[in-house]
Design an enzyme around this catalytic site. Structure first.
Site, PDB file in Angstrom:
ATOM      1  N   ASP A 645       0.861  -1.181   0.000  1.00  0.00           N
ATOM      2  CA  ASP A 645       0.000   0.000   0.000  1.00  0.00           C
ATOM      3  C   ASP A 645       0.896   1.228   0.000  1.00  0.00           C
ATOM      4  O   ASP A 645       1.601   1.504   0.977  1.00  0.00           O
ATOM      5  CB  ASP A 645      -0.893  -0.032   1.250  1.00  0.00           C
ATOM      6  N   HIS A 646       0.850   1.978  -1.097  1.00  0.00           N
ATOM      7  CA  HIS A 646       1.776   3.101  -1.271  1.00  0.00           C
ATOM      8  C   HIS A 646       1.489   4.250  -0.304  1.00  0.00           C
ATOM      9  O   HIS A 646       2.322   5.145  -0.115  1.00  0.00           O
ATOM     10  CB  HIS A 646       1.712   3.610  -2.711  1.00  0.00           C
TER      11      HIS A 646
END
Length: 673
Positions: A645-646
């Site tokens: 998850d950036h």
């Protein structure tokens, strides 16, 4: 005989629920009416056995101490002996004696006239004395505090007189005495934590009163006749057993399918133990046994459709007579053969009240604690424990937001008949739902194939990935030496029945690395302004089954050896394939590994499993030429695919993470440094 409102510790209370109806047969201590004040609810028990002749109050009525609630008559249609005696006594006393006296006052009135009717019997039994333990009844919560002790050693107390005040977070309840006599000792102190079955006080009970009651009222099945002689009656009322059929309860749906049979013929089961799993299109429910005993027959098969009332199993149950549950005062009166059924139909007042406390294993400690804070009566709490319902999720319909039995049944029915998609998943369908499919009839038509239940429940969870800005980092680990070492070890492991796969080494290396890089095992907070870092490592391991992909959880791999991890991986895979994973086996993971094994492929993009922020994909290892500075060496290379998850993890952090992992797998000995 009239059952009146006892001293409930408040000036007045409201009739919240009437638990019986005209014509019902009740035993001593059976609950008749539920009363409630602003802070507590109390079930009023019957002080005699018999048939409900009339109900003298309505739901919603305000009542005070001494108000008549229920009128009883003996089961054979005759008036109860105590009622006859009271009528007789009332002729000899002043006319201003009220007919709606509480039962203890009636007994006192009778006692004043007893010498005229049974003087000889009273004399012969006056010396019989026994000590009775008064215990905490089912107060609807797991535990409570002793707030106040209302009696002292040496006090003379009556039946239903309040002796101790106990309190939980939300209510205060006065516990009444179940016997009359002299307080011999007090077993608790103010501030003590108590629960159902804990002894509060010991009461010295004179046998004369009980002996007189048994002789003066031989036709009332109050159970007193069965305790006139302690030892002979215990022998005259042996344990009785019989075959009991367990049937399908009200599931809230017309029919369901038998998904699993949890017992076999010859098994011994406890009350509330799950015996059958049934499922509808939308939910799965475990059906508990209503009694303890031995399974004699199973009447259903896997896949069979069942409906309410159908027989599931036959159990040879065993019910102990009430006379054996507690000591009885000795008396000269002779026990009659018919005393045994009387003892069975009306349990002694000294019988422990802890029988109803089973079944709580269907709720976690946190859920039970949450239930204790909800405003509901003991009967509703017992029902919630049996059905595994979290009361805070149920909408209350009673006065003062009090939960009723009907509220619990309505909640269960709703859960069984509506899809159990999470609220977030529903939001996904509304916000990012795809348009309806076009009509394919002009292009050869279609054939509908229903997805497995596992695939169906996975759809909402997978749809959450639409809201995660996901990136995948690819890398490759040289596992030539690791695979050689595994080859040396797996022979001895196999002798012990253990399958040693490369996954055990990867799980151990990852657990070590997640301790150094805690963000990869964390969660994005709901406000999206902070990250929740977990204190423990719990690793999800994706397992392919015929019904679809499932992800059981490997607990604390950082604290286990590679051998222990290999054993647990084998057990989890077996349970997944045999559909024996419990809900607990699937909860709590904060990182996931998914592997293609030897299926094929060079790399892939695994989906982050919300609420986690990272997942590692493993593709099959292949021999590849690797430059050593002078030439090419054949090396076994393992492709790694790290999706993340950036919002939580930066690209540089992900690259550093996979690089560290490749170093650990290239030389597993570094774990020891």
């Amino acid at each position: 005989m009239q059952i009146t409102t006892p001293d409930i510790g408040v000036d007045k209370a409201t009739v919240a629920e009437i638990l019986v109806k005209v014509g019902d047969t009740v035993a001593v201590d059976d609950s008749l009416v539920l009363l409630e004040s602003d802070k507590a609810s109390v079930e009023v028990p019957s002080t005699s056995a018999g048939v409900v002749k009339s109900i003298l109050v309505n739901q919603g009525d305000n009542v005070t101490e001494g108000v008549a609630l229920i009128e009883l008559e003996a089961e054979d249609g005759s008036t109860a002996a105590t009622e006859i005696q009271y009528a007789d006594a009332s002729k000899k006393t002043s006319e201003n004696t009220p007919t709606s006296l509480p039962d203890q006052e009636i007994m006192q009135e009778l006692a004043s006239h007893q010498p005229h009717t049974s003087n000889q019997t009273s004399t012969s039994a006056s010396s019989a004395v026994s000590v009775v333990e008064v215990q905490v009844p089912d107060i609807g919560v797991e535990k409570a505090l002793v707030g106040e002790i209302l009696v002292s050693v040496g006090d003379t107390i009556d039946v239903d007189q309040s002796i101790v005040v106990v309190e939980s977070d939300k209510a205060t309840v006065e516990v009444p005495s179940s016997v009359s006599g002299i307080v011999e000792s007090i077993e608790v102190h103010e501030g003590d934590t108590v629960k159902e079955g804990v002894v509060l006080i010991k009461v010295k009970v004179a046998g004369a009163t009980q002996a007189e009651t048994a002789i003066e009222a031989p036709k009332t099945e109050t159970g007193q006749a069965a305790v006139t002689k302690s030892e002979p009656v215990a022998e005259a009322a042996p344990a009785q057993s019989g075959a009991i059929e367990i049937t399908v309860p009200d599931l809230g749906v017309d029919k369901a399918t038998v998904a699993e049979i949890l017992v076999k013929v010859g098994d011994t089961v406890e009350a509330d133990q799950s015996i059958i799993v049934v499922e509808s299109d939308k939910a799965t429910v475990e059906v508990p046994s209503s009694t303890a005993g031995v399974i004699k027959a199973i009447h259903v098969e896997l896949g069979q459709s069942v409906s309410q009332g159908m027989a599931l199993v036959t159990i040879e149950g065993q019910v102990k007579a009430a006379a054996q549950a507690a000591p009885a005062p000795a008396a000269k009166a002779e026990a009659k053969p018919e005393a045994a059924p009387a003892a069975k139909s009306a349990p002694s007042v000294q019988a422990p009240a802890s029988v109803a406390a089973s079944g709580s294993d269907k709720l976690t400690k946190e859920q039970s604690a949450a239930n204790a804070k909800v405003y509901a009566g003991p009967a509703v709490r017992k029902l919630a424990r049996e059905l595994g319902v979290v009361l805070s999720q149920v909408k209350a319909s009673g006065a003062h937001d009090r939960l009723m039995k009907e509220d619990v049944f309505a909640y269960v029915k709703t859960r069984l008949t509506t899809p159990q998609a999470a609220p977030v998943a529903q939001a996904v369908a509304q916000v990012s739902g795809l348009p309806k499919l076009p009509d394919f009839s002009a292009f050869g038509g279609t054939e509908e194939k229903v997805m497995t239940r596992l695939q169906q429940v996975s759809v909402p969870q997978l749809s959450l990935n639409n809201f995660i800005p996901q990136v995948t980092q690819f890398d490759a680990a040289d596992i030539t030496e690791l695979e050689a070492w595994r080859g040396e070890l797996k022979g001895n492991f196999k002798k012990d029945g253990i399958s040693l796969t490369i996954l055990a080494f990867i799980a151990k290396a990852l657990a070590h690395l997640l301790k150094e890089e805690p963000y990869f095992a964390g969660h994005l907070a709901d406000d999206q302004k902070s990250v929740l870092l977990r204190n423990e490592i719990h690793m999800g391991i994706a397992v392919a089954t015929p019904d679809g992909l499932t992800v059981p959880v490997l607990r604390n791999p950082d604290q286990k050896s590679i051998k222990q991890i290999a054993i647990e991986l084998g057990e989890l895979s077996k349970k997944a394939r045999e559909k024996k994973l419990s809900p607990k086996d699937l909860q709590g993971a904060n990182f996931t590994i998914t592997s293609l094994g030897s299926i094929g492929g060079t790399a892939f993009t695994p989906l982050v499993n919300w609420p986690q922020v990272a997942i590692l994909g493993i593709s099959p290892a292949t021999m590849q030429p690797v430059w050593n500075g002078e030439g090419f060496d054949p090396r076994l290379m393992l492709p790694l695919s790290l999706s993340y998850d950036h919002r939580v993890i930066n690209g540089a952090d992900a690259a550093r993470f996979t690089h560290k992992l490749t170093k650990l797998l290239a030389d597993i000995r570094t774990l020891l440094l």
